[in-house]
Design a protein around this motif. Structure first.
Motif, PDB file in Angstrom:
ATOM      1  N   GLU A 229       3.852  -7.884  15.755  1.00 39.14           N
ATOM      2  CA  GLU A 229       2.871  -8.938  15.979  1.00 39.14           C
ATOM      3  C   GLU A 229       1.538  -8.353  16.443  1.00 39.14           C
ATOM      4  O   GLU A 229       1.484  -7.321  17.115  1.00 39.14           O
TER       5      GLU A 229
ATOM      6  N   SER B 158       0.850 -12.834  13.022  1.00 35.03           N
ATOM      7  CA  SER B 158       1.133 -13.786  14.097  1.00 35.03           C
ATOM      8  C   SER B 158       2.618 -13.914  14.404  1.00 35.03           C
ATOM      9  O   SER B 158       3.001 -14.254  15.524  1.00 35.03           O
ATOM     10  N   LYS B 159       3.482 -13.683  13.404  1.00 33.26           N
ATOM     11  CA  LYS B 159       4.921 -13.781  13.635  1.00 33.26           C
ATOM     12  C   LYS B 159       5.632 -12.865  12.643  1.00 33.26           C
ATOM     13  O   LYS B 159       5.256 -12.773  11.477  1.00 33.26           O
TER      14      LYS B 159
ATOM     15  N   SER C  36       6.482 -11.584   7.135  1.00 33.55           N
ATOM     16  CA  SER C  36       5.647 -11.802   8.306  1.00 33.55           C
ATOM     17  C   SER C  36       4.600 -12.859   7.995  1.00 33.55           C
ATOM     18  O   SER C  36       4.152 -12.981   6.847  1.00 33.55           O
TER      19      SER C  36
END
Length: 287
Positions: A150, A165-166, A172
């Motif tokens: 991240e 972001s994740k 991702s």
């Protein structure tokens, strides 16, 4: 009664023989002018043949037209299939040519970046784009198994795109710069400076103006060394984005809040609408 029936048969036989001899006479070669009975019989036969020939010719022509229509139908069907296959092959060829061009550009980009810094650029393909206009997020085909973490910076060959972001096992999520908003936490802000004048930490990009399609750099204290057209790059002072990544170019410089600081509008170099391949920037750990 039997005698009459026998005479009747004889009459039919004689009539048949007369007709036979007449027809034979009509089929002979040149033997002089025809008598009027011969002309009458020949005209009658020709007229009768004409009555039978026209319907027969029309019926034969009808079935011939049907056969031709079927042949034309089969040829048209084959041509349509061939045309469809050609269109698919042409589209596929165009896609491959476009992909090859992008990959060649990516290769040249990584070569240039390798000379500029010691970052590792992990190329990834964008597999999905969030259709929500208020959620500027894309999904890439690299995840935890590829060492993605991240807050890693993500860029295209043109410039900075966003950040991871994740992270999932094989994919991702990437938050684009167009979702940068100063009402969110400060981790989304981008510390930037002017290329060629990196010693000056000019400011922070904290929001995005969707109407103008530009990034907003607020609270700029010194704007004397900035001019329209200058390239804005990351300064590396933030906690997310490493230094030296191009963000955009200055489009306007104006007064900021209360007239104390300046507000600088930055036109992004990267497009957020048509992203196909991106690079996840991996910065070597400091030992």
């Amino acid at each position: 009664m039997f005698k009459f029936m026998g005479n009747k048969r004889l009459i039919f036989l004689m009539s048949g023989l007369v007709c036979f001899f007449i027809l034979m006479g009509l089929t002979l070669g040149n033997r002089g002018p025809m008598t009027w009975p011969e002309k009458f019989v020949k005209d009658s036969i020709s007229w009768t043949q004409g009555l039978l020939y026209k319907p027969a010719a029309q019926v034969a022509g009808f079935f011939e037209d049907i056969r031709q229509l079927r042949v034309i139908y089969e040829e048209n069907k084959t041509l349509k299939l061939t045309l469809t296959q050609y269109a698919r092959d042409t589209q596929r060829l165009n896609e491959l040519e476009s992909q090859n061009k992008r990959l060649m550009e990516s290769l040249g980009f990584t070569e240039r970046q390798r000379e500029a810094n010691n970052y590792t650029y992990r190329i990834a393909e964008v597999v999905t784009i969030d259709p929500d206009p208020y959620n500027s997020t894309v999904t890439i085909n690299l995840g935890d198994k590829d060492g993605i973490k991240e807050n890693m910076a993500v860029m295209s060959v043109d410039g900075l795109v966003g950040r991871v972001s994740k992270v999932f096992g094989f994919h991702s999520n990437v938050q684009l710069l167009s979702e940068t908003n100063d009402t969110d936490n400060n981790s989304k802000a981008i510390a930037v400076t002017v290329k060629g004048n990196e010693s000056q930490p000019f400011g922070m990009i904290e929001s995005y103006d969707p109407k103008l399609g530009e990034l907003v750099m607020n609270k700029v204290e010194h704007a004397d060394d900035m001019k329209i057209g200058d390239t804005i790059i990351t300064s590396g002072l933030g906690q997310v984005f490493p230094k030296g990544i191009e963000v955009g170019t200055i489009s306007s410089i104006g007064p900021g809040e209360f007239g104390i600081t300046y507000k600088v509008m930055v036109k992004p170099k990267a497009s957020f609408n048509r992203i196909r391949e991106v690079f996840v920037v991996e910065v070597p750990e400091v030992k």
